[in-house]
Design a protein around this motif. Structure first.
Motif, PDB file in Angstrom:
ATOM      1  N   ASP A  15       0.856  -1.190   0.000  1.00 40.72           N
ATOM      2  CA  ASP A  15       0.000   0.000   0.000  1.00 40.72           C
ATOM      3  C   ASP A  15       0.893   1.241   0.000  1.00 40.72           C
ATOM      4  N   PRO A  16       1.269   1.741  -1.193  1.00 43.48           N
ATOM      5  CA  PRO A  16       2.223   2.847  -1.272  1.00 43.48           C
ATOM      6  C   PRO A  16       1.832   4.077  -0.456  1.00 43.48           C
ATOM      7  N   ALA A  17       0.552   4.440  -0.453  1.00 40.74           N
ATOM      8  CA  ALA A  17       0.123   5.634   0.284  1.00 40.74           C
ATOM      9  C   ALA A  17       0.352   5.476   1.781  1.00 40.74           C
ATOM     10  N   ARG A  18       0.150   4.290   2.293  1.00 42.57           N
ATOM     11  CA  ARG A  18       0.388   4.013   3.717  1.00 42.57           C
ATOM     12  C   ARG A  18       1.886   3.947   4.010  1.00 42.57           C
ATOM     13  N   ILE A  19       2.635   3.282   3.148  1.00 41.26           N
ATOM     14  CA  ILE A  19       4.063   3.065   3.369  1.00 41.26           C
ATOM     15  C   ILE A  19       4.825   4.382   3.451  1.00 41.26           C
ATOM     16  N   VAL A  20       4.541   5.314   2.553  1.00 41.04           N
ATOM     17  CA  VAL A  20       5.344   6.549   2.525  1.00 41.04           C
ATOM     18  C   VAL A  20       5.169   7.398   3.780  1.00 41.04           C
ATOM     19  N   LEU A  21       4.150   7.142   4.582  1.00 42.87           N
ATOM     20  CA  LEU A  21       3.976   7.900   5.820  1.00 42.87           C
ATOM     21  C   LEU A  21       5.048   7.575   6.857  1.00 42.87           C
ATOM     22  N   TYR A  39       8.126   7.683   6.077  1.00 45.31           N
ATOM     23  CA  TYR A  39       9.287   8.433   5.570  1.00 45.31           C
ATOM     24  C   TYR A  39       9.060   9.925   5.794  1.00 45.31           C
ATOM     25  N   SER A  40      10.151  10.653   5.968  1.00 44.12           N
ATOM     26  CA  SER A  40      10.024  12.101   6.147  1.00 44.12           C
ATOM     27  C   SER A  40       9.497  12.724   4.851  1.00 44.12           C
ATOM     28  N   PRO A  41       8.831  13.874   4.934  1.00 43.85           N
ATOM     29  CA  PRO A  41       8.318  14.518   3.720  1.00 43.85           C
ATOM     30  C   PRO A  41       9.398  14.783   2.677  1.00 43.85           C
ATOM     31  N   ASP A  42      10.642  14.996   3.124  1.00 45.96           N
ATOM     32  CA  ASP A  42      11.748  15.273   2.200  1.00 45.96           C
ATOM     33  C   ASP A  42      12.697  14.082   2.062  1.00 45.96           C
ATOM     34  N   THR A  43      12.179  12.874   2.268  1.00 47.01           N
ATOM     35  CA  THR A  43      12.998  11.666   2.214  1.00 47.01           C
ATOM     36  C   THR A  43      13.806  11.590   0.917  1.00 47.01           C
ATOM     37  N   VAL A  44      14.984  10.989   1.006  1.00 48.09           N
ATOM     38  CA  VAL A  44      15.890  10.813  -0.132  1.00 48.09           C
ATOM     39  C   VAL A  44      16.144   9.323  -0.283  1.00 48.09           C
ATOM     40  N   TRP A  45      15.893   8.790  -1.480  1.00 48.50           N
ATOM     41  CA  TRP A  45      16.070   7.364  -1.743  1.00 48.50           C
ATOM     42  C   TRP A  45      17.061   7.147  -2.877  1.00 48.50           C
ATOM     43  N   ARG A  46      17.694   5.988  -2.832  1.00 47.71           N
ATOM     44  CA  ARG A  46      18.373   5.403  -3.982  1.00 47.71           C
ATOM     45  C   ARG A  46      17.825   3.994  -4.064  1.00 47.71           C
ATOM     46  N   ASN A  47      17.134   3.682  -5.128  1.00 50.06           N
ATOM     47  CA  ASN A  47      16.505   2.381  -5.313  1.00 50.06           C
ATOM     48  C   ASN A  47      16.808   1.906  -6.727  1.00 50.06           C
ATOM     49  N   ARG A  48      17.713   0.955  -6.839  1.00 49.62           N
ATOM     50  CA  ARG A  48      18.194   0.510  -8.143  1.00 49.62           C
ATOM     51  C   ARG A  48      18.736   1.723  -8.900  1.00 49.62           C
ATOM     52  N   SER A  49      18.151   2.065 -10.035  1.00 52.47           N
ATOM     53  CA  SER A  49      18.628   3.215 -10.817  1.00 52.47           C
ATOM     54  C   SER A  49      17.739   4.442 -10.644  1.00 52.47           C
ATOM     55  N   ALA A  55       5.210   7.101  -6.023  1.00 54.00           N
ATOM     56  CA  ALA A  55       5.117   6.769  -7.449  1.00 54.00           C
ATOM     57  C   ALA A  55       6.024   5.586  -7.780  1.00 54.00           C
ATOM     58  N   LEU A  56       7.218   5.542  -7.200  1.00 52.64           N
ATOM     59  CA  LEU A  56       8.128   4.416  -7.412  1.00 52.64           C
ATOM     60  C   LEU A  56       7.470   3.119  -6.922  1.00 52.64           C
ATOM     61  N   LEU A  57       6.879   3.158  -5.739  1.00 50.07           N
ATOM     62  CA  LEU A  57       6.244   1.953  -5.186  1.00 50.07           C
ATOM     63  C   LEU A  57       5.051   1.510  -6.033  1.00 50.07           C
ATOM     64  N   GLU A  58       4.286   2.445  -6.554  1.00 43.06           N
ATOM     65  CA  GLU A  58       3.157   2.082  -7.415  1.00 43.06           C
ATOM     66  C   GLU A  58       3.649   1.376  -8.675  1.00 43.06           C
ATOM     67  N   ARG A  59       4.720   1.893  -9.277  1.00 38.81           N
ATOM     68  CA  ARG A  59       5.299   1.234 -10.461  1.00 38.81           C
ATOM     69  C   ARG A  59       5.846  -0.143 -10.103  1.00 38.81           C
ATOM     70  N   LYS A  60       6.503  -0.213  -8.950  1.00 36.81           N
ATOM     71  CA  LYS A  60       7.112  -1.470  -8.495  1.00 36.81           C
ATOM     72  C   LYS A  60       6.070  -2.582  -8.435  1.00 36.81           C
ATOM     73  N   TRP A  61       4.955  -2.327  -7.736  1.00 35.69           N
ATOM     74  CA  TRP A  61       3.991  -3.402  -7.531  1.00 35.69           C
ATOM     75  C   TRP A  61       3.050  -3.599  -8.707  1.00 35.69           C
ATOM     76  N   ALA A  62       3.107  -2.738  -9.697  1.00 36.00           N
ATOM     77  CA  ALA A  62       2.416  -3.022 -10.960  1.00 36.00           C
ATOM     78  C   ALA A  62       3.211  -4.060 -11.743  1.00 36.00           C
ATOM     79  N   ARG A  63       4.518  -4.141 -11.480  1.00 39.18           N
ATOM     80  CA  ARG A  63       5.424  -5.047 -12.187  1.00 39.18           C
ATOM     81  C   ARG A  63       5.751  -6.293 -11.360  1.00 39.18           C
TER      82      ARG A  63
END
Length: 155
Positions: free
Chosen positions: A30-36, A38-48, A59-67
């Motif tokens: 559940d991307p909307a629940r998960i991102v809560l 993380y801080s509002p200004d969170t910084v990620w490196r996830n693959r590329s 948005a990254l999580l939504e794409r992830k679980w569509a695939r």
């Protein structure tokens, strides 16, 4: 301001609690629940990808679980210090053609005083597997408490 206990500085016990909460969140898919978490200004490196902020992370999580279908994840403590936790993880999933994968990775996390994750650096490698070689068979959602972890599974 939102707080997400347990809060830093972490002990071994609270680091393990934080990791299990993260695992449970990601297993909800559940991307909307998960991102809560993380801080509002969170910084990620996830693959590329290098999302900044909750909206890009969501948005990254939504794409992830569509695939990555039928996703099941286990996380395990590697190390901790102060407001940082290092985690190793494995998840299993399949694509829309029915090809199964086991993805192995490591994450480095940093948290603010409220327990929100400010940084998430993930390195992930995908291993094709046969469906009969899967090890994660619980119903979609939270991993049952009695399901073995990565070390017990030899992963």
């Amino acid at each position: 301001m939102d707080t997400r206990p347990p809060l830093p500085p972490f002990t071994r016990e609270t680091a393990i609690q934080k990791i299990r909460l993260a695992e449970d969140g990601w297993n909800s898919r559940d991307p909307a629940r998960i991102v809560l978490a993380y801080s509002p200004d969170t910084v990620w490196r996830n693959r590329s990808e290098f999302p900044r902020g909750r909206a890009e992370a969501q948005a990254l999580l939504e794409r992830k679980w569509a695939r990555e279908l039928d996703y099941r994840l286990i996380k395990e403590l590697w190390a901790f210090d102060g407001n940082r936790i290092a985690v190793r993880f494995v998840y299993e999933w399949h694509d829309d053609a029915g090809n199964w994968f086991r993805s192995h990775g490591n994450e480095n996390w940093a948290f603010d005083e409220q327990g929100l994750m400010t940084h998430r650096h993930a390195s992930i490698n995908d291993q094709p597997i046969k469906a009969e070689d899967r090890k994660f068979h619980w119903p979609l959602g939270r991993r049952p408490d009695d399901h073995p972890g990565l070390t017990a599974l030899g992963l």
